[in-house]
Motif scaffolding. Structure first.
Motif, PDB file in Angstrom:
ATOM      1  N   UNK A  86      36.541  45.526  46.442  1.00  0.00           N
ATOM      2  CA  UNK A  86      36.236  43.707  46.072  1.00  0.00           C
ATOM      3  C   UNK A  86      35.361  43.237  45.247  1.00  0.00           C
ATOM      4  N   UNK A  87      34.196  44.250  44.678  1.00  0.00           N
ATOM      5  CA  UNK A  87      33.013  43.526  43.751  1.00  0.00           C
ATOM      6  C   UNK A  87      33.579  43.489  42.452  1.00  0.00           C
ATOM      7  N   UNK A  88      34.492  44.364  41.620  1.00  0.00           N
ATOM      8  CA  UNK A  88      34.784  44.499  40.021  1.00  0.00           C
ATOM      9  C   UNK A  88      36.250  43.024  40.177  1.00  0.00           C
ATOM     10  N   UNK A  89      36.732  42.623  41.517  1.00  0.00           N
ATOM     11  CA  UNK A  89      37.416  41.497  41.391  1.00  0.00           C
ATOM     12  C   UNK A  89      36.731  40.970  41.835  1.00  0.00           C
ATOM     13  N   UNK A  90      35.625  40.708  42.399  1.00  0.00           N
ATOM     14  CA  UNK A  90      35.337  38.761  42.521  1.00  0.00           C
ATOM     15  C   UNK A  90      34.569  38.595  40.892  1.00  0.00           C
ATOM     16  N   UNK A  91      33.498  39.924  40.311  1.00  0.00           N
ATOM     17  CA  UNK A  91      33.266  39.345  39.137  1.00  0.00           C
ATOM     18  C   UNK A  91      33.916  39.190  38.019  1.00  0.00           C
ATOM     19  N   UNK A  92      34.918  39.674  37.907  1.00  0.00           N
ATOM     20  CA  UNK A  92      36.223  39.059  37.294  1.00  0.00           C
ATOM     21  C   UNK A  92      37.167  38.076  37.551  1.00  0.00           C
TER      22      UNK A  92
END
Length: 416
Positions: A402-408
């Motif tokens: 979740x986190x890398x995709x959300x931030x990206x």
């Protein structure tokens, strides 16, 4: 209710100025904040670090996930559970047979926060509403109001505790450890029930471990579980089928697919997603709990709980036995280990008008790419995103997805 007319479009630009606000400081909130900062976005994070792990879980609780599946995802190396254990001088839990105490994990989360989100603000978000010109207006219980370009909701299970109506009828003022009935999420110290008779309703890990911990504290404990053979325990790590691929939840093709291809999960029909969310990884106890349970906790298998009431201050459950006869079970206290239900209505800080404009399905947000909701700039992560991305979002290992995709996604929307 599902609102199919509201399209979830992950490519629409986000308008508005100010920082990105992250609400929640558990594993998902801290991980998202760390990734957003690594992307160069201004971030303010509100909440108490790892509060659910520190204050709403019984002393002595152990993690069901393996050490390798218990890392909070970070944008740089050096912030795994093993890194924390090395820094804190704790033994390294290196294999699937090593069980991690929840207390150790809570310490890991706080260490992660101090390392990567040092300016966490321990205040509560009172409300979030859309601003007419774009972005959001966020109000804090400190009295501050701020404009935010985007909001990430990472509040975890807080406020989502669920009691079936037949149990809730016995506690019109709500469950409480000091009353006749409580929810399993309300306990830190189970020694208060030493010498008492306790009924625990449920058959999942929360129910079975609560029962064991309370029995070990000196209570007489009976578990009330629905269905024949409903109390079961997982297989030991050394007996897992080696010809099936490994996943954070065990060796099975279905579990491997759900953990590795969560992005495709949101493209399934809503009915299929909700069905899988209920059925996959259903109630089961951890393999290491079985020896502590058997012979120490009594099991009542029933068809259903019919009613719950209090008589003379003591809770009494009327159940339907497996052979369809009524039976009454009385105790000094009932612990309802009946789980959680994601429902945006429980997130009272989200303005009513804002919630009314969100695309939802059975009370859960419908998310597009990057954990983005149908409202530009509003994101949901962790268990709140489970109906869109699957069971992996219930576990800490889901931060890696979740986190890398959300931030990206958020960074692309702002051109950073």
């Amino acid at each position: 209710m599902h609102r199919p007319n509201k399209r979830v479009d992950g490519n629409r630009p986000v308008v508005g100025n100010g920082p990105v606000v992250v609400i929640g400081a558990g594993p998902y909130g801290l991980s998202a904040a760390a990734h957003l900062r690594a992307r160069g976005l201004p971030v303010r994070v509100f909440g108490e670090s790892m509060v659910s792990w520190r204050e709403h879980m019984p002393a002595g609780l152990l993690l069901t996930s393996t050490p390798a599946a218990s890392n909070i995802d970070a944008p740089q190396r050096g912030h795994t559970l093993l890194d924390y254990c090395d820094a804190a001088g704790l033994p390294r839990p290196a294999t699937d047979e090593d069980i991690v105490p929840a207390e150790t994990f809570a310490g890991y989360g706080q260490w992660f926060q101090e390392q990567l989100v040092p300016d966490l603000e321990q205040v509560r978000v009172v409300s979030v509403d859309q601003r007419p010109g774009g972005g959001f207006e966020v109000k804090l219980d400190s009295g501050e109001q701020l404009a935010a370009r985007a909001v990430v909701v990472a509040t975890g299970l807080t406020g989502l505790e669920w009691l079936p109506f037949e149990l809730a009828a016995a506690v019109p003022d709500g469950p409480s450890p000091a009353g006749p009935m409580s929810h399993s999420a309300q306990h830190r110290d189970l020694t208060r029930y030493a010498g008492c008779e306790l009924l625990v309703v449920g058959a999942g890990q929360s129910a079975l471990e609560t029962a064991v911990l309370t029995a070990e504290a000196g209570a007489r404990v009976r578990v009330v579980a629905r269905g024949r053979g409903s109390v079961a325990f997982g297989g030991t790590p050394w007996n897992q089928p080696r010809l099936r691929p490994a996943s954070p939840f065990g060796r099975a093709w279905s579990l491997y697919a759900l953990s590795r291809y969560a992005e495709g999960y949101r493209h399934l029909p809503a009915a299929a997603r909700h069905s899988l969310d209920r059925r996959v990884l259903g109630p089961v106890g951890a393999w290491w709990l079985q020896e502590r349970y058997e012979g120490k906790v009594e099991t009542h298998e029933v068809r259903r709980v019919v009613t719950a009431e209090t008589r003379g201050g003591r809770p009494v459950l009327t159940v339907e036995t497996l052979d369809r006869r009524p039976q009454m079970l009385a105790a000094d206290h009932v612990v309802a280990a009946t789980g959680y239900r994601v429902d945006l209505a429980a997130l009272s800080f989200l303005g009513h008008g804002l919630r009314a404009r969100l695309a939802v399905s059975r009370g859960t947000p419908e998310l597009g790419a990057g954990c983005a909701s149908s409202m530009p700039g509003l994101y949901f992560t962790g268990v709140l995103a489970g109906s869109s991305y699957g069971p992996v979002m219930r576990f800490v290992c889901g931060t890696e997805f979740a986190s890398p995709r959300l931030a990206g996604h958020l960074a692309a929307a702002h051109g950073t």
